[in-house]
Design a protein around this motif. Structure first.
Motif, PDB file in Angstrom:
ATOM      1  N   ARG A 197      -2.517  -4.639 -10.530  1.00 44.92           N
ATOM      2  CA  ARG A 197      -3.687  -3.784 -10.341  1.00 44.92           C
ATOM      3  C   ARG A 197      -3.276  -2.404  -9.847  1.00 44.92           C
ATOM      4  O   ARG A 197      -2.392  -2.276  -8.995  1.00 44.92           O
ATOM      5  CB  ARG A 197      -4.613  -4.442  -9.313  1.00 44.92           C
ATOM      6  CG  ARG A 197      -5.936  -3.711  -9.107  1.00 44.92           C
ATOM      7  CD  ARG A 197      -6.774  -4.334  -8.010  1.00 44.92           C
ATOM      8  NE  ARG A 197      -6.299  -3.972  -6.675  1.00 44.92           N
ATOM      9  CZ  ARG A 197      -5.750  -4.827  -5.829  1.00 44.92           C
ATOM     10  NH1 ARG A 197      -5.562  -6.096  -6.157  1.00 44.92           N
ATOM     11  NH2 ARG A 197      -5.346  -4.408  -4.629  1.00 44.92           N
ATOM     12  N   LYS A 198      -3.931  -1.370 -10.370  1.00 49.24           N
ATOM     13  CA  LYS A 198      -3.668  -0.015  -9.919  1.00 49.24           C
ATOM     14  C   LYS A 198      -4.880   0.504  -9.158  1.00 49.24           C
ATOM     15  O   LYS A 198      -6.000   0.504  -9.676  1.00 49.24           O
ATOM     16  CB  LYS A 198      -3.351   0.904 -11.092  1.00 49.24           C
ATOM     17  CG  LYS A 198      -2.957   2.320 -10.660  1.00 49.24           C
ATOM     18  CD  LYS A 198      -2.519   3.172 -11.845  1.00 49.24           C
ATOM     19  CE  LYS A 198      -2.069   4.555 -11.374  1.00 49.24           C
ATOM     20  NZ  LYS A 198      -1.631   5.414 -12.498  1.00 49.24           N
ATOM     21  N   ASP A 199      -4.659   0.924  -7.923  1.00 43.25           N
ATOM     22  CA  ASP A 199      -5.736   1.521  -7.145  1.00 43.25           C
ATOM     23  C   ASP A 199      -5.242   2.840  -6.552  1.00 43.25           C
ATOM     24  O   ASP A 199      -4.169   3.332  -6.920  1.00 43.25           O
ATOM     25  CB  ASP A 199      -6.256   0.561  -6.065  1.00 43.25           C
ATOM     26  CG  ASP A 199      -5.156   0.069  -5.142  1.00 43.25           C
ATOM     27  OD1 ASP A 199      -4.146   0.797  -4.978  1.00 43.25           O
ATOM     28  OD2 ASP A 199      -5.275  -1.029  -4.578  1.00 43.25           O
ATOM     29  N   LYS A 200      -5.982   3.403  -5.628  1.00 42.86           N
ATOM     30  CA  LYS A 200      -5.633   4.722  -5.097  1.00 42.86           C
ATOM     31  C   LYS A 200      -4.310   4.734  -4.341  1.00 42.86           C
ATOM     32  O   LYS A 200      -3.679   5.788  -4.190  1.00 42.86           O
ATOM     33  CB  LYS A 200      -6.751   5.219  -4.176  1.00 42.86           C
ATOM     34  CG  LYS A 200      -6.995   4.339  -2.962  1.00 42.86           C
ATOM     35  CD  LYS A 200      -8.114   4.905  -2.102  1.00 42.86           C
ATOM     36  CE  LYS A 200      -8.331   4.035  -0.862  1.00 42.86           C
ATOM     37  NZ  LYS A 200      -9.416   4.587  -0.006  1.00 42.86           N
ATOM     38  N   ASP A 201      -3.866   3.573  -3.868  1.00 47.34           N
ATOM     39  CA  ASP A 201      -2.597   3.485  -3.142  1.00 47.34           C
ATOM     40  C   ASP A 201      -1.415   3.170  -4.056  1.00 47.34           C
ATOM     41  O   ASP A 201      -0.286   3.036  -3.582  1.00 47.34           O
ATOM     42  CB  ASP A 201      -2.693   2.406  -2.055  1.00 47.34           C
ATOM     43  CG  ASP A 201      -3.741   2.746  -1.001  1.00 47.34           C
ATOM     44  OD1 ASP A 201      -3.879   3.937  -0.702  1.00 47.34           O
ATOM     45  OD2 ASP A 201      -4.408   1.822  -0.501  1.00 47.34           O
TER      46      ASP A 201
END
Length: 282
Positions: free
Chosen positions: A245-249
């Motif tokens: 998963r890719k998130d803001k972090d």
């Protein structure tokens, strides 16, 4: 540059390779002693060339017993302790010195060599170093080439290099075995100062084992496997990754087990993680 603190390759302590090393070293020593004539063999009684070959064979085979005993001991130790490169080099030096002492005593006590003891020992060390180091170097290169060639063939044929049904061993910084478990039960490894925490599945619950070692050393152990370094503080068994998963972090790895945290992926490890992920998608 060689890292003297790194473990020796596993093919060094492989039983079949140990047998090959012993026979190859004995054969090389026999050829060497009959062609080069070290240890004063030209003075071994008034014998024919074939008689000299027979006598030298007996002496060489007796001397090679040092290598036989040494490698049997090494094989037994390798079952529960990792040998580091600097320890292996010292081990070889001990083999050379032990065999040189044997040949020196043979010359002084049996052949009644009139030269000084230290001079005979010096010559014996030089000749024994040639007898041992040359075949050892040739076989080390051959074993290394064969291992890489076998892995390349396995990749070409689509065969798994890493068998998840096998056991994986964890050694501490001194090379002492501390934990062994099935690779399929391993979840992830987390750095903790001078230790690592090994998280694994045990009897339907997640257990943790603290080991005094570094992720860097473990990363070298698990090269070409599904146990992958993804962060300066984490290694993960990629078989347990359910979602990337890719998130803001940044990238996160969600594991296919309950009650485990999401594992972060550092920018420096994104490429290797995605390459591994692409293999699973093929």
């Amino acid at each position: 540059m060689l890292d003297l603190q790194s473990p020796i390759p596993k093919y060094i302590t492989n039983k079949g390779n140990i047998v090959r090393l012993i026979f190859f070293t004995a054969g090389f020593a026999l050829v060497f002693i009959n062609i080069y004539s070290p240890f004063g063999v030209e003075t071994w009684y008034n014998v024919t060339r074939w008689q000299l070959f027979f006598y030298s064979s007996l002496i060489i085979l007796t001397g090679v017993m040092v290598v036989v005993i040494s490698r049997v001991v090494m094989y037994q130790i390798s079952k529960f302790k990792i040998l580091l490169l600097w320890q292996y080099l010292i081990w070889i030096l001990a083999e050379i010195l032990s065999m040189a002492i044997f040949y020196t005593l043979y010359e002084m006590l049996i052949l009644h060599d009139k030269r000084e003891l230290l001079h005979v020992l010096k010559i014996s060390v030089q000749n024994t170093a040639l007898i041992i180091l040359l075949p050892y170097s040739v076989l080390w290169l051959y074993f290394s080439w064969k291992e890489k060639n076998d892995k390349l063939n396995a990749l070409t044929q689509g065969e798994p290099i890493f068998d998840p049904s096998k056991m994986v061993a964890f050694y501490d910084e001194k090379g002492i075995l501390r934990l062994s478990l099935k690779i399929d039960n391993l979840i992830f490894i987390e750095a903790a100062d001078n230790y690592v925490n090994i998280h694994y599945y045990n009897k339907e619950k997640i257990s943790k084992f603290m080991l005094r070692n570094s992720l860097k050393k473990l990363e070298e152990t698990f090269v070409n496997s599904e146990i992958l370094r993804c962060h300066r503080s984490y290694m993960v068994n990629f078989e347990k990754v359910k979602i990337i998963r890719k998130d803001k972090d940044g990238l996160k790895l969600e594991l296919d087990l309950p009650s485990t945290l999401d594992i972060p992926v550092s920018k420096s490890y994104v490429d290797s993680v995605m390459q591994t992920f692409s293999k699973y998608c093929q």
